[in-house]
Design an enzyme around this catalytic site. Sequence first.
Site, PDB file in Angstrom:
ATOM      1  N   GLY A  65       0.823  -1.216   0.000  1.00  0.00           N
ATOM      2  CA  GLY A  65       0.000   0.000   0.000  1.00  0.00           C
ATOM      3  C   GLY A  65       0.852   1.259   0.000  1.00  0.00           C
ATOM      4  O   GLY A  65       2.090   1.205  -0.082  1.00  0.00           O
ATOM      5  N   PHE A  66       0.180   2.383   0.106  1.00  0.00           N
ATOM      6  CA  PHE A  66       0.827   3.698   0.037  1.00  0.00           C
ATOM      7  C   PHE A  66       1.858   3.889   1.159  1.00  0.00           C
ATOM      8  O   PHE A  66       3.054   4.080   0.890  1.00  0.00           O
ATOM      9  CB  PHE A  66      -0.292   4.749   0.085  1.00  0.00           C
ATOM     10  CG  PHE A  66       0.143   6.163   0.334  1.00  0.00           C
ATOM     11  CD1 PHE A  66       1.198   6.720  -0.358  1.00  0.00           C
ATOM     12  CD2 PHE A  66      -0.549   6.934   1.254  1.00  0.00           C
ATOM     13  CE1 PHE A  66       1.585   8.042  -0.131  1.00  0.00           C
ATOM     14  CE2 PHE A  66      -0.189   8.252   1.486  1.00  0.00           C
ATOM     15  CZ  PHE A  66       0.884   8.803   0.803  1.00  0.00           C
ATOM     16  N   ASP A 112       0.838  -8.653   2.431  1.00  0.00           N
ATOM     17  CA  ASP A 112      -0.254  -7.934   1.760  1.00  0.00           C
ATOM     18  C   ASP A 112      -1.130  -8.950   1.054  1.00  0.00           C
ATOM     19  O   ASP A 112      -0.607  -9.920   0.503  1.00  0.00           O
ATOM     20  CB  ASP A 112       0.311  -6.910   0.739  1.00  0.00           C
ATOM     21  CG  ASP A 112      -0.622  -5.735   0.539  1.00  0.00           C
ATOM     22  OD1 ASP A 112      -1.762  -5.954   0.084  1.00  0.00           O
ATOM     23  OD2 ASP A 112      -0.228  -4.598   0.845  1.00  0.00           O
ATOM     24  N   GLY A 134      -3.687  -2.895  -2.127  1.00  0.00           N
ATOM     25  CA  GLY A 134      -2.262  -2.662  -2.388  1.00  0.00           C
ATOM     26  C   GLY A 134      -1.906  -3.074  -3.811  1.00  0.00           C
ATOM     27  O   GLY A 134      -2.624  -3.865  -4.433  1.00  0.00           O
ATOM     28  N   ASN A 147      -4.681 -10.604  15.558  1.00  0.00           N
ATOM     29  CA  ASN A 147      -3.579 -11.503  15.177  1.00  0.00           C
ATOM     30  C   ASN A 147      -2.225 -10.816  15.325  1.00  0.00           C
ATOM     31  O   ASN A 147      -1.267 -11.405  15.809  1.00  0.00           O
ATOM     32  CB  ASN A 147      -3.765 -11.984  13.734  1.00  0.00           C
ATOM     33  CG  ASN A 147      -4.758 -13.118  13.626  1.00  0.00           C
ATOM     34  OD1 ASN A 147      -5.125 -13.746  14.631  1.00  0.00           O
ATOM     35  ND2 ASN A 147      -5.219 -13.393  12.420  1.00  0.00           N
ATOM     36  N   TYR A 168     -15.318   1.599   8.327  1.00  0.00           N
ATOM     37  CA  TYR A 168     -13.919   1.987   8.536  1.00  0.00           C
ATOM     38  C   TYR A 168     -13.741   2.589   9.938  1.00  0.00           C
ATOM     39  O   TYR A 168     -12.903   2.143  10.715  1.00  0.00           O
ATOM     40  CB  TYR A 168     -13.529   2.999   7.462  1.00  0.00           C
ATOM     41  CG  TYR A 168     -12.085   3.437   7.481  1.00  0.00           C
ATOM     42  CD1 TYR A 168     -11.067   2.555   7.130  1.00  0.00           C
ATOM     43  CD2 TYR A 168     -11.739   4.746   7.813  1.00  0.00           C
ATOM     44  CE1 TYR A 168      -9.742   2.966   7.119  1.00  0.00           C
ATOM     45  CE2 TYR A 168     -10.417   5.162   7.794  1.00  0.00           C
ATOM     46  CZ  TYR A 168      -9.418   4.272   7.448  1.00  0.00           C
ATOM     47  OH  TYR A 168      -8.100   4.688   7.434  1.00  0.00           O
ATOM     48  N   LYS A 170     -11.723   0.732  12.978  1.00  0.00           N
ATOM     49  CA  LYS A 170     -10.481   1.307  13.504  1.00  0.00           C
ATOM     50  C   LYS A 170     -10.620   1.552  15.005  1.00  0.00           C
ATOM     51  O   LYS A 170      -9.670   1.360  15.771  1.00  0.00           O
ATOM     52  CB  LYS A 170     -10.161   2.628  12.792  1.00  0.00           C
ATOM     53  CG  LYS A 170      -9.662   2.452  11.357  1.00  0.00           C
ATOM     54  CD  LYS A 170      -8.230   1.952  11.316  1.00  0.00           C
ATOM     55  CE  LYS A 170      -7.652   1.953   9.921  1.00  0.00           C
ATOM     56  NZ  LYS A 170      -6.359   1.225   9.856  1.00  0.00           N
ATOM     57  N   THR A 214      -2.930  11.972   4.667  1.00  0.00           N
ATOM     58  CA  THR A 214      -1.538  11.931   4.213  1.00  0.00           C
ATOM     59  C   THR A 214      -1.519  11.781   2.695  1.00  0.00           C
ATOM     60  O   THR A 214      -2.401  11.156   2.124  1.00  0.00           O
ATOM     61  CB  THR A 214      -0.808  10.746   4.885  1.00  0.00           C
ATOM     62  OG1 THR A 214      -0.836  10.941   6.288  1.00  0.00           O
ATOM     63  CG2 THR A 214       0.633  10.635   4.444  1.00  0.00           C
ATOM     64  N   ARG A 226      -8.803   9.581  -3.366  1.00  0.00           N
ATOM     65  CA  ARG A 226      -8.713  10.630  -2.358  1.00  0.00           C
ATOM     66  C   ARG A 226      -8.421  11.974  -3.022  1.00  0.00           C
ATOM     67  O   ARG A 226      -7.993  12.044  -4.170  1.00  0.00           O
ATOM     68  CB  ARG A 226      -7.667  10.273  -1.304  1.00  0.00           C
ATOM     69  CG  ARG A 226      -8.278   9.379  -0.248  1.00  0.00           C
ATOM     70  CD  ARG A 226      -7.291   8.901   0.760  1.00  0.00           C
ATOM     71  NE  ARG A 226      -6.547   7.747   0.278  1.00  0.00           N
ATOM     72  CZ  ARG A 226      -5.727   7.013   1.026  1.00  0.00           C
ATOM     73  NH1 ARG A 226      -5.547   7.332   2.287  1.00  0.00           N
ATOM     74  NH2 ARG A 226      -5.101   5.969   0.530  1.00  0.00           N
TER      75      ARG A 226
END
Length: 319
Positions: free
Chosen positions: A12-13, A33, A38, A104, A150, A154, A180, A191
């Site tokens: 990913g980023f 991943d 990703g 995990n 999401y 989180k 970011t 985004r």
Amino acid sequence: MDKKVLITGVAGFLGSHLAKDLLAAGCVVVGVDNLLSGKITNIKGLPEDRFIFKEMDVCSRKILTDSDMKNIEEIYHFASAASPKYYQASPFETIDVNTIGTKNMLELAKRNQAKMVYTSTSEAYGDPEVHPQPETYRGNVNTWGPRACYDEAKRLGEVLCYLYFTEYQTKVKVARIFNTYSAGLANDDGRVISNFVTQALKGEDITVYGDGTQTRSFCYVTDTINGLKLLMEKDEANGEIINIGNPVEFPILEVAHLVKGLVNSESIITFHPLPKDDPKVRRPDIEKAKRLLGWEPVYSLEEGLALTVMEYRTKLEIQ
Ligand code: UDP
């Protein structure tokens, strides 16, 4: 011996950026991943003698007994879709990776006595009624809407970190990351910065959602990664939640003009419906990061955008 670090979401980023950084510093990096959001191209060409890529799902218990996980000293748990476009397309996977996957990773950290950074989000504050947002603000999240998968996942990920810290003294730290960006975001990531810069470079309409008065605070990727590395390093941050973001706030319409100007683009700024539950404001209070980590961002939005435009230009082969 070289430090052995696990990065989940390595394609990913943020994961791919950190992997390059840690490999350059001489670490051995195990990258996991499942390639849901990703991209394998993000980790192409990394040194094979010190980089081990595992295409697997962190939600699988198999990861706990995988031989490559032996002697891991640090875990950066980044795996999760993060763009509204992607997490809303895979809501159940988003919930699983942040809950089952986080448990995990905490279990792995506990067994290996490893340190762990969990990347939570400014979305934990939802549509905030306190501004700017300190870590002590408990948030205003809608459980009955498109962002809930999401935000709440989180938040539950944070709860698991709290439990492992208090029950087992696992050395886990939580970063609430605010918006970011860099050219490391895929052009189709969805985004705002990747959309605006791609649109401006291609001469397409710049798509502002709503009237553009909603605000965000944008942190250049180098600053974010430096903050996350310091978070890992500092024992004072064990069992703490810390905002990682740039405290300078911009209305989205101003960002559209800024990008258009920087690109010197002919694009037209157009207005589209505001997505449901889109937060009206967002700005981190970073006093805790300054105090505990000695960290604050150094890139202004103008500087970060200039770099982003330059790199996207090369990527898109636009002169
Ligand atoms: N946005 C926009 N145009 C776009 C993409 C996003 O105006 O093409 C707005 C979006 O509605 C939000 C802000 O930009 O108010 C940031 O959106 P993004 O998806 O980057 O991240 P968020 O902070 O909402 O998770």
